[in-house]
Design an enzyme around this catalytic site. Structure first.
Site, PDB file in Angstrom:
ATOM      1  CE  LYS A  89      -3.910   2.195   0.295  1.00 23.44           C
ATOM      2  NZ  LYS A  89      -3.475   2.941  -0.935  1.00 23.44           N
ATOM      3  CD  GLN A 110       3.268   4.723   2.238  1.00 21.23           C
ATOM      4  OE1 GLN A 110       3.808   5.576   1.547  1.00 21.23           O
ATOM      5  NE2 GLN A 110       2.196   4.971   2.954  1.00 21.23           N
ATOM      6  CE  LYS A 113       4.041   7.489   5.555  1.00 21.99           C
ATOM      7  NZ  LYS A 113       3.693   8.402   4.420  1.00 21.99           N
ATOM      8  CE  LYS A 125       4.777   7.419  -2.129  1.00 24.31           C
ATOM      9  NZ  LYS A 125       4.107   7.872  -0.886  1.00 24.31           N
ATOM     10  CG  ASP A 165       3.513  10.949  -2.819  1.00 28.46           C
ATOM     11  OD1 ASP A 165       3.388  10.761  -1.589  1.00 28.46           O
ATOM     12  OD2 ASP A 165       4.504  11.549  -3.293  1.00 28.46           O
ATOM     13  CB  SER A 377      -5.481   4.812   1.934  1.00 23.93           C
ATOM     14  OG  SER A 377      -5.285   5.915   1.087  1.00 23.93           O
TER      15      SER A 377
HETATM   16  P1  NDP Z   1       0.774  17.775  -4.226  1.00 25.11           P
HETATM   17  O1  NDP Z   1       1.280  17.438  -5.567  1.00 25.11           O
HETATM   18  O2  NDP Z   1      -0.673  17.931  -4.004  1.00 25.11           O
HETATM   19  O3  NDP Z   1       1.494  19.097  -3.685  1.00 25.11           O
HETATM   20  C1  NDP Z   1       2.889  19.149  -3.588  1.00 25.11           C
HETATM   21  C2  NDP Z   1       3.267  20.559  -3.166  1.00 25.11           C
HETATM   22  O4  NDP Z   1       4.655  20.588  -2.831  1.00 25.11           O
HETATM   23  C3  NDP Z   1       3.069  21.592  -4.266  1.00 25.11           C
HETATM   24  O5  NDP Z   1       2.804  22.822  -3.697  1.00 25.11           O
HETATM   25  C4  NDP Z   1       4.439  21.566  -4.945  1.00 25.11           C
HETATM   26  O6  NDP Z   1       4.740  22.743  -5.666  1.00 25.11           O
HETATM   27  C5  NDP Z   1       5.355  21.414  -3.770  1.00 25.11           C
HETATM   28  N1  NDP Z   1       6.586  20.752  -4.182  1.00 25.11           N
HETATM   29  C6  NDP Z   1       6.701  19.544  -4.759  1.00 25.11           C
HETATM   30  N2  NDP Z   1       7.983  19.271  -5.041  1.00 25.11           N
HETATM   31  C7  NDP Z   1       8.679  20.343  -4.628  1.00 25.11           C
HETATM   32  C8  NDP Z   1      10.049  20.654  -4.649  1.00 25.11           C
HETATM   33  N3  NDP Z   1      10.947  19.806  -5.147  1.00 25.11           N
HETATM   34  N4  NDP Z   1      10.428  21.851  -4.127  1.00 25.11           N
HETATM   35  C9  NDP Z   1       9.512  22.716  -3.622  1.00 25.11           C
HETATM   36  N5  NDP Z   1       8.182  22.467  -3.588  1.00 25.11           N
HETATM   37  C10 NDP Z   1       7.784  21.299  -4.084  1.00 25.11           C
HETATM   38  O7  NDP Z   1       1.361  16.622  -3.261  1.00 25.11           O
HETATM   39  P2  NDP Z   1       0.921  16.247  -1.779  1.00 25.11           P
HETATM   40  O8  NDP Z   1       0.450  17.437  -1.050  1.00 25.11           O
HETATM   41  O9  NDP Z   1       0.079  15.046  -1.867  1.00 25.11           O
HETATM   42  O10 NDP Z   1       2.318  15.779  -1.178  1.00 25.11           O
HETATM   43  C11 NDP Z   1       3.150  16.652  -0.430  1.00 25.11           C
HETATM   44  C12 NDP Z   1       4.010  15.834   0.515  1.00 25.11           C
HETATM   45  O11 NDP Z   1       3.150  15.091   1.387  1.00 25.11           O
HETATM   46  C13 NDP Z   1       4.896  14.808  -0.177  1.00 25.11           C
HETATM   47  O12 NDP Z   1       6.099  14.670   0.570  1.00 25.11           O
HETATM   48  C14 NDP Z   1       4.097  13.514  -0.051  1.00 25.11           C
HETATM   49  O13 NDP Z   1       4.902  12.382  -0.135  1.00 25.11           O
HETATM   50  C15 NDP Z   1       3.519  13.705   1.343  1.00 25.11           C
HETATM   51  N6  NDP Z   1       2.350  12.903   1.674  1.00 25.11           N
HETATM   52  C16 NDP Z   1       1.214  12.933   0.898  1.00 25.11           C
HETATM   53  C17 NDP Z   1       0.134  12.163   1.235  1.00 25.11           C
HETATM   54  C18 NDP Z   1      -1.122  12.176   0.439  1.00 25.11           C
HETATM   55  O14 NDP Z   1      -2.053  11.461   0.809  1.00 25.11           O
HETATM   56  N7  NDP Z   1      -1.217  12.954  -0.623  1.00 25.11           N
HETATM   57  C19 NDP Z   1       0.156  11.278   2.413  1.00 25.11           C
HETATM   58  C20 NDP Z   1       1.358  11.376   3.197  1.00 25.11           C
HETATM   59  C21 NDP Z   1       2.408  12.160   2.814  1.00 25.11           C
HETATM   60  P3  NDP Z   1       4.642  22.715  -7.280  1.00 25.11           P
HETATM   61  O15 NDP Z   1       3.196  22.586  -7.581  1.00 25.11           O
HETATM   62  O16 NDP Z   1       5.258  23.995  -7.706  1.00 25.11           O
HETATM   63  O17 NDP Z   1       5.439  21.518  -7.716  1.00 25.11           O
HETATM   64  O1  2IT Z   2       3.005   8.884   1.600  1.00 20.63           O
HETATM   65  C1  2IT Z   2       1.845   8.446   1.781  1.00 20.63           C
HETATM   66  O2  2IT Z   2       1.522   7.897   2.823  1.00 20.63           O
HETATM   67  C2  2IT Z   2       0.869   8.613   0.704  1.00 20.63           C
HETATM   68  N1  2IT Z   2       1.194   9.222  -0.319  1.00 20.63           N
HETATM   69  C3  2IT Z   2      -0.495   8.031   0.825  1.00 20.63           C
HETATM   70  C4  2IT Z   2      -0.473   6.567   0.512  1.00 20.63           C
HETATM   71  C5  2IT Z   2      -1.831   5.895   0.474  1.00 20.63           C
HETATM   72  O3  2IT Z   2      -1.839   4.728   0.104  1.00 20.63           O
HETATM   73  O4  2IT Z   2      -2.842   6.516   0.823  1.00 20.63           O
END
Ligand code: NDP
Ligand code: 2IT
Length: 445
Positions: A89, A110, A113, A125, A165, A377
């Site tokens: 997952k 992961q 976590k 992943k 992600d 999830s």
């Molecule tokens: P999104 O794509 O929705 O948003 C990512 C954000 O981070 C955007 O604002 C993006 O800016 C910015 N960003 C991405 N890469 C970079 C970089 N190299 N430098 C600066 N800014 C950056 O992703 P999520 O919000 O889903 O994910 C954000 C973080 O949260 C990640 O680390 C992800 O692994 C983690 N995460 C997400 C989960 C989920 O369920 N979605 C669960 C657990 C963790 P721009 O648009 O300009 O690229």
């Molecule tokens: O980093 C994370 O935990 C996620 N991007 C969410 C993974 C999931 O299966 O919901």
């Protein structure tokens, strides 16, 4: 201890040119030393060398056609890291930097976590170096369909269940799900983060951000404090950031920054509900840049900078890995920051973590603080299996309970292994023990 460093050396040699993977492995292995020292079974079972090796690593070509009819080629991956406690997952990331190192670090994190969530999920992943930014909806759709043409044979509701992600939200999950359904002729829960009217769960979009705030609240309670009135900095402006901001507003904190990969905005008055709604439309519908927020609301914009220089009580990194350097950590601490709750995965560099731990601030590492996303999830998978959706009240209550339990279990493990208040040691050991014991039970895995 020899065994830990020897294992890290083996990983370094076997995975040359994979710095992010090595960073994640080093952080986990060094912090679980008390458990390895205490339990002979882990040493006898050579569990460390087994747990750092992915069960399966799939890499494939993803050809797609752009709007001009030109053939483009990207690289697709799925890392099936560990299935000791449940089906693989974990999310799919679409970003130009995606490579084996980044996905292996994410898959490795992961595993621990998912173990912390209390739900039966293994770790995986995947993703691609395809960058959805600047692509049309049709291009994204054709890419997702081609990606799924290969991925579909490796996933399934009891095998491997991907999700979103970075770069993968509701739009991408929809295109991926539609293609899976055509190929398999089955309507099953093979992805999470689905649309509400086709198998998705209420509160899944909110879960990562809400969870990171719930975890922060639990950390604050240990010092008899609350979020109310705290000034918070947030990085990123995607899914994790948006709902971190939403929950922080709900609990009476003031959020003064958000960012994207071009820069950050500083809104001294705080982002309120109306500004957040505008920001969500900017990012989720119009797919614009954060700079436009500054233009719209008269906030300051800092091109090419990260928000950690802004004075705050609490910091919520919600963008990406290694976004808080040792220097940034020094600045945060000098400005009086006393809590860091990581909604992003591995956002703090090792030099930053060292300083947070040395200063004994409330530092919630990603695999605990952002586990609410994957936990929800898991709740989506339950609802899919039961073919019975739950109300948002019910899902949010379960999410909140899970974050409270994770906090409790992490603190208990930290104390049991002689490092009370150290959330890094607590999270890594609590996550590790469950997976390692399951691997020992299952024999040659
Ligand atoms: P999104 O794509 O929705 O948003 C990512 C954000 O981070 C955007 O604002 C993006 O800016 C910015 N960003 C991405 N890469 C970079 C970089 N190299 N430098 C600066 N800014 C950056 O992703 P999520 O919000 O889903 O994910 C954000 C973080 O949260 C990640 O680390 C992800 O692994 C983690 N995460 C997400 C989960 C989920 O369920 N979605 C669960 C657990 C963790 P721009 O648009 O300009 O690229
Ligand atoms: O980093 C994370 O935990 C996620 N991007 C969410 C993974 C999931 O299966 O919901």
């Amino acid at each position: 201890m020899g065994l830990i460093q020897d294992t890290i050396e083996i990983v370094r040699k076997r995975n040359a040119n994979e710095p992010e993977f090595l960073q994640a492995v080093t952080e986990v292995l060094e912090s679980i030393e008390p458990a390895i020292t205490r339990h002979k079974k882990y040493r006898d079972g050579n569990i460390l060398q087994r747990i750092v090796e992915p069960e399966r690593l799939i890499q494939f070509r993803v050809p797609w056609q752009d709007d001009k009819g030109q053939f483009q080629v990207n690289r697709g991956f799925r890392i099936q890291m560990n299935s000791a406690i449940g089906p693989y997952k974990g999310g799919l990331r679409l970003h130009s930097t995606v490579c084996a190192s980044i996905l292996k670090f994410l898959a490795f994190e992961q595993v621990f976590k998912n173990s912390l969530t209390t739900l039966p999920m293994g770790g995986g992943k995947g993703g691609s170096d395809f960058d959805p930014k600047g692509k049309s909806d049709n291009e994204v759709m054709r890419f997702c369909q081609s990606f799924m043409n290969e991925l579909f044979r490796h996933i399934g509701p009891d095998t491997d269940v991907p999700a979103g992600d970075i770069g993968v939200g509701g739009r991408e999950i929809g295109y991926l799900f539609g293609q899976y359904k055509r190929l398999a002729n089955e309507f099953t829960g093979i992805l999470t983060g689905k649309g509400l009217n086709w198998g998705g769960s209420l509160i899944r979009p909110e879960a990562t951000g809400y969870g990171a705030v719930y975890f922060a609240q639990e950390m604050l309670k240990t010092r008899k404090q609350a979020m109310e009135g705290k000034v918070c900095t947030v990085s990123g402006s995607g899914n994790a950031a948006q709902y971190t901001v939403e929950k922080l507003i709900q609990v009476g904190a003031t959020v003064v920054t958000v960012s994207d990969s071009n820069g950050f905005i500083h809104d001294k008055d705080g982002i309120n509900k109306e500004k957040l709604a505008w920001l969500m439309d900017l990012k989720n519908v119009r797919r614009g840049r954060i700079k436009e927020y500054a233009e719209q609301f008269g906030a300051s914009y800092f091109e090419g900078k990260r928000p950690w220089g802004i004075k705050c009580d609490c910091a919520f990194p919600c963008a990406t890995q290694n976004e808080i350097s040792g220097e940034d950590a020094k600045t945060l601490l000098a400005n009086g920051c006393t809590l860091v709750s990581e909604a992003a995965n591995m956002p703090s560099e090792p030099a930053a973590i060292d300083q947070f731990l040395a200063k004994k601030i409330l530092y919630g590492p990603g695999k605990a603080a952002n586990a609410g996303g994957v936990a929800t999830s898991g709740l989506e998978m339950c609802q899919n299996s039961a073919r019975m959706p739950w109300s948002s009240y019910e899902v949010d209550r379960k999410l909140h309970d899970i974050m409270i339990t994770i906090h409790k279990n992490v603190c208990a493990a930290a104390t049991e292994y002689g490092a009370p208040d150290n959330y890094v040691i607590g999270a890594n050991i609590a996550g590790f023990v469950k997976v390692a014991d399951a691997m020992l039970d299952q024999g040659l895995v």
